[in-house]
Design a protein around this motif. Structure first.
Motif, mmCIF file in Angstrom:
data_model
loop_
_atom_site.group_PDB
_atom_site.id
_atom_site.type_symbol
_atom_site.label_atom_id
_atom_site.label_comp_id
_atom_site.label_asym_id
_atom_site.label_seq_id
_atom_site.Cartn_x
_atom_site.Cartn_y
_atom_site.Cartn_z
ATOM 1 N N LEU B 100 24.913 -27.299 7.931
ATOM 2 C CA LEU B 100 25.490 -27.998 6.786
ATOM 3 C C LEU B 100 24.614 -29.186 6.383
ATOM 4 C CD1 LEU B 100 28.148 -27.671 5.221
ATOM 5 C CD2 LEU B 100 29.190 -29.313 6.777
ATOM 6 N N LEU B 101 24.204 -29.972 7.376
ATOM 7 C CA LEU B 101 23.322 -31.118 7.124
ATOM 8 C C LEU B 101 22.050 -30.680 6.419
ATOM 9 C CD1 LEU B 101 23.499 -33.110 10.485
ATOM 10 C CD2 LEU B 101 23.866 -34.076 8.224
ATOM 11 N N ILE B 102 21.441 -29.601 6.938
ATOM 12 C CA ILE B 102 20.176 -29.133 6.380
ATOM 13 C C ILE B 102 20.380 -28.674 4.939
ATOM 14 C CG2 ILE B 102 18.400 -27.348 6.558
ATOM 15 C CD1 ILE B 102 18.701 -27.476 9.572
ATOM 16 N N SER B 103 21.456 -27.930 4.700
ATOM 17 C CA SER B 103 21.722 -27.457 3.350
ATOM 18 C C SER B 103 21.886 -28.641 2.399
ATOM 19 C CB SER B 103 23.002 -26.625 3.315
ATOM 20 O OG SER B 103 22.947 -25.612 4.269
ATOM 21 N N ARG B 104 22.627 -29.646 2.848
ATOM 22 C CA ARG B 104 22.853 -30.819 2.008
ATOM 23 C C ARG B 104 21.549 -31.538 1.712
ATOM 24 N NH1 ARG B 104 28.198 -32.569 2.569
ATOM 25 N NH2 ARG B 104 29.435 -30.704 2.213
ATOM 26 N N ARG B 105 20.753 -31.732 2.754
ATOM 27 C CA ARG B 105 19.493 -32.429 2.585
ATOM 28 C C ARG B 105 18.585 -31.706 1.597
ATOM 29 N NH1 ARG B 105 17.799 -35.903 6.922
ATOM 30 N NH2 ARG B 105 19.701 -36.993 7.476
ATOM 31 N N MET B 106 18.645 -30.398 1.628
ATOM 32 C CA MET B 106 17.785 -29.630 0.746
ATOM 33 C C MET B 106 18.436 -29.410 -0.612
ATOM 34 S SD MET B 106 15.854 -27.013 3.271
ATOM 35 C CE MET B 106 14.648 -26.711 1.984
ATOM 36 N N GLY B 107 19.598 -30.012 -0.790
ATOM 37 C CA GLY B 107 20.223 -29.929 -2.103
ATOM 38 C C GLY B 107 20.735 -28.543 -2.443
ATOM 39 N N LEU B 108 21.053 -27.792 -1.425
ATOM 40 C CA LEU B 108 21.506 -26.433 -1.679
ATOM 41 C C LEU B 108 23.017 -26.382 -1.686
ATOM 42 C CD1 LEU B 108 19.126 -24.552 0.719
ATOM 43 C CD2 LEU B 108 18.961 -24.695 -1.762
ATOM 44 N N ARG B 109 23.520 -25.608 -2.614
ATOM 45 C CA ARG B 109 24.945 -25.389 -2.659
ATOM 46 C C ARG B 109 25.283 -24.350 -1.600
ATOM 47 N NH1 ARG B 109 28.590 -26.181 -6.622
ATOM 48 N NH2 ARG B 109 30.412 -24.839 -6.512
ATOM 49 N N THR B 110 26.196 -24.647 -0.743
ATOM 50 C CA THR B 110 26.595 -23.635 0.223
ATOM 51 C C THR B 110 28.083 -23.417 0.135
ATOM 52 O OG1 THR B 110 27.095 -25.169 1.975
ATOM 53 C CG2 THR B 110 24.835 -24.384 1.869
ATOM 54 N N ARG B 111 28.482 -22.314 0.660
ATOM 55 C CA ARG B 111 29.889 -21.992 0.623
ATOM 56 C C ARG B 111 30.701 -22.784 1.627
ATOM 57 N NH1 ARG B 111 29.925 -18.224 -2.890
ATOM 58 N NH2 ARG B 111 27.886 -17.344 -3.243
ATOM 59 N N LEU B 112 30.010 -23.497 2.505
ATOM 60 C CA LEU B 112 30.750 -24.302 3.463
ATOM 61 C C LEU B 112 31.355 -25.519 2.787
ATOM 62 C CD1 LEU B 112 28.612 -24.268 6.726
ATOM 63 C CD2 LEU B 112 30.883 -23.338 6.394
ATOM 64 N N SER B 113 30.852 -25.866 1.615
ATOM 65 C CA SER B 113 31.442 -27.008 0.923
ATOM 66 C C SER B 113 31.243 -26.849 -0.567
ATOM 67 C CB SER B 113 30.815 -28.314 1.396
ATOM 68 O OG SER B 113 29.815 -28.705 0.510
ATOM 69 N N ALA B 114 32.214 -27.318 -1.319
ATOM 70 C CA ALA B 114 32.130 -27.160 -2.765
ATOM 71 C C ALA B 114 31.274 -28.260 -3.373
ATOM 72 C CB ALA B 114 33.528 -27.208 -3.364
ATOM 73 N N ALA B 115 31.105 -29.348 -2.631
ATOM 74 C CA ALA B 115 30.436 -30.510 -3.203
ATOM 75 C C ALA B 115 28.980 -30.562 -2.777
ATOM 76 C CB ALA B 115 31.170 -31.778 -2.765
ATOM 77 N N ALA B 116 28.163 -29.739 -3.407
ATOM 78 C CA ALA B 116 26.758 -29.716 -3.022
ATOM 79 C C ALA B 116 26.027 -30.954 -3.494
ATOM 80 C CB ALA B 116 26.085 -28.480 -3.572
#
Ligand SMILES: [K+]
Ligand SMILES: [K+]
Lengths: 449, 449
Positions: B100-116
């Protein structure tokens, strides 16, 4: 002097050319070795034995299914020697020309030619490479043959003619990293004789550096700072692996009574050094490989897999391929966005080529090991050793080669061919398709494969 | 609902946190297992045996130096079970939060959270991950325990209490890919019982998919087209390896009288399937691993090394790491300048992370194999198998674990710890340092390690 631009088919499809050329040489060699005059016994040699020997010679591997010194006649031995020399010259010339082509395509100035502006490779360049390769080969081979011949004549009571023949045979076999020997036990009889082992080890190391390195060393041997990234990498990794390999071999076999344990301490280091040189990728042995510890064999597998320098007579994935992967890890662990090595940055395409060569090579070795185990029922250790030895064109064996079923012989034939030509043709096919790009910084371009 | 932004030390240094956490759990487990009440024999257990068992449980490996069912008391078994559950939850939670941290840092929208848009990870996110992981774990474990418990009660004459206990123990052990069994011969006694083997295999496969995949499957199970690259990769490689593995295992052991040879043709396929599931990376066995062909063992080593999905309970380099390297080769051979997979392009940094994880893992396995061979004098086959099994936290063994010297036990302890935490902490350390960059195309971001 860039000369007439070569637009011939073989330069447009260098990979096809070398594969066809090697296959043709192997088949002619097979036919010659099948002649009754080629062997000492009555009748001719069967196809598979001749094919195996011819492939092993052309691919400068050195694995044998029959004892070279007793099975083949003088005629057969000369055929083998000619195949080794042809295979060695062929791979060196081809790899050097491909390296030149790649450098030109990428707009890189190399020391192989002053005219970096010309993107095409001319006949003059190729002639230069071929004459350079032939000159260096003959020079080194002659020097080593002289030392070996004198030693066999003066110290081992051989007739002058026989001594000269032994000198020439093992010199050519050593320089071309072929590892064929005329003694059934390879060099075990000369294990502590520096006048035999040192010239052979030097020829092996020198042959394994590769033409681009020789070429640069000849001009700039006193100025290491101006060496290309390729030369710096090849020299430093070669030295590093020789030192590490010597320490490992010596320590790992130190108290094995069947190998180093029989010698004095200085002799153990000397023989350990010899067995650190031979996996890369000459394949002579002065100890009984089958008597080594399993951990020594695994260490040898690693050294064999890495192999020697590009565009020389060595096999394996090549030291540049190996060390590039280390630089990738280093850059990644340090969080660098670019991979730098020896004050140059490395293009991502080169990294991917190195990765491709390394992974496909792992796949080839593991896959063929699986196949050979199911064909022979032999345990993992000796089979992995044999497969790596064939793929990296080393020629060391724990001794199983003589007794393999025909199916396994054919797998090894395929593996020797694949190992000799796979990496270089793969890289040439990959790299020559690259479009020219613009670089913001000067870039080093080691030869992969 | 991104909630309060967490700036605590453990989120800034997640790698340190998980290493310290696992080490603490192992030491507490060791102390508990050393208590006289933990074992059935007189007096307490020695430190190394307790340490080995505790490490094996927390790292969900399943290698054992004493027979779990007879050596440990009920108290000891419950301690082991708790360590398994703790280790499994720990690794799943940690890996999911890092993802999750990595996705957020890379600015990627993931299904783990709606607030990318929010780049920081809030406590709410972490709570969501933890409750999600716990819920899924308990649900699957309860379902599998129910089936197993009923089967042991109805078909094997166990008392209801004992049957329930057996069901719960092996269900937790299976879902967490731990591979601890209460029978000395693992599941050999149930080799052809689908009511035992199928639930266990399903729990193992499901646990090995990983939290991000479960999360996405729950929402979008009917719409595979909208799955993320990570889920597509994990599912397709898992299915591919199960099919290939089943074919390989079944074919390779088909006529071995000590393994599959004893069964009917459909049974051979069934048991072959089970042994294609177990190396990835559960470690139960329903055949005698020590009686398998060497080629089967090598194939198993490859499967173990690849392992299962990221952020689940499986070990190994992970299926995404493995398949990414294939896509790199494919792109390189096709001359593409970018690596594409599943309609997304893969960032060069991700490729280098995959390469780093894979190469360092090869280094760890080969290096420790060398070390173990020199410590034990055992041949390459079983030692490579054992080292890979420990590193990939599989727990399969050819049977050498019981008789190893203490030094080798400690090497395996280190290897289990390294294999469990090395890849994920490495990737988290590497990836969380990355600066945010701008991408010209949408990018897929599989989790490596
Ligand atoms: K050789
Ligand atoms: K396991």
């Amino acid at each position: 002097m860039a000369g007439r631009v070569v637009r011939r088919r073989w330069l447009r499809h260098p990979a096809q050319t070398i594969v066809v050329g090697f296959a043709a040489a192997i088949l002619v060699g097979t036919a010659l070795l099948m002649l009754p005059v080629a062997s000492t016994g009555a009748g001719g040699t069967d196809f598979v034995t001749a094919l195996f020997t011819s492939t092993s010679a052309v691919c400068v591997t050195g694995l044998v299914v029959v004892d070279t010194g007793t099975y083949w006649s003088a005629f057969g031995e000369v055929v083998i020697l000619a195949l080794i020399q042809l295979g060695g010259l062929g791979i060196m010339t081809f790899a050097s020309v491909v390296g030149l082509l790649i450098s030109r395509r990428m707009g890189l100035r190399t020391r192989l030619s002053a005219a970096a502006e010309t993107k095409a490779v001319g006949l003059a360049d190729i002639r230069k490479v071929v004459t350079g390769v032939v000159k260096v080969s003959l020079l080194v081979e002659a020097a080593v043959a002289l030392v070996l011949g004198l030693r066999f004549w003066l110290a081992y009571d051989e007739s002058p003619g026989r001594a000269a023949y032994l000198g020439v045979f093992h010199s050519i076999s050593a320089f071309n990293n072929a590892g064929f020997a005329l003694w059934a036990d390879s060099l075990i009889g000369y294990v502590t004789d520096p006048w035999v082992c040192v010239p052979i080890a030097l020829a092996v190391i020198f042959g394994g550096l590769g033409f681009p390195v020789w070429f640069e060393l000849r001009r700039e041997i006193r100025r290491p700072k101006v060496w290309s990234m390729h030369t710096k990498m090849t020299i430093s990794v070669t030295v590093g692996l020789l030192v590490l390999g010597t320490v490992f071999m010596t320590a790992s076999e130190w108290s094995n009574p069947d190998t180093l344990g029989a010698f004095s301490a200085p002799q153990r280091v000397f023989v350990g050094f010899f067995h650190a040189v031979m996996p890369r990728t000459a394949g002579f042995n002065s100890l009984d490989v089958g008597a080594m510890n399993d951990s020594t064999l695994l260490g040898t597998v690693v050294l064999m897999f890495i192999g020697g320098g590009s565009a020389g007579t060595a096999g394996g994935i090549k030291v540049t391929t190996f060390i590039l992967l280390f630089f990738v890890i280093y850059a990644e662990v340090r969080g660098e966005s670019r991979v730098n090595a020896f004050d140059r940055q490395v293009d991502d395409r080169v990294i991917r080529q190195a990765l491709t060569v390394a992974l496909l090579s792992v796949g080839a070795v593991v896959g063929s090991t699986l196949l050979l185990m199911s064909l022979t029922g032999l345990p993992l250790g000796p089979v992995l050793f044999e497969a790596t030895s064939a793929f990296a064109t080393v020629g060391l064996s724990t001794g199983i080669t003589y007794d393999l079923p025909t199916s396994a012989d054919l797998v090894l034939v395929g593996l020797m061919f694949l190992g000799r030509l796979g990496p270089i043709t793969l890289v040439s096919a990959l790299a020559l398709r690259e479009r020219r790009r613009h670089y913001e910084l000067p870039e080093g371009r080691p030869i992969i494969g």
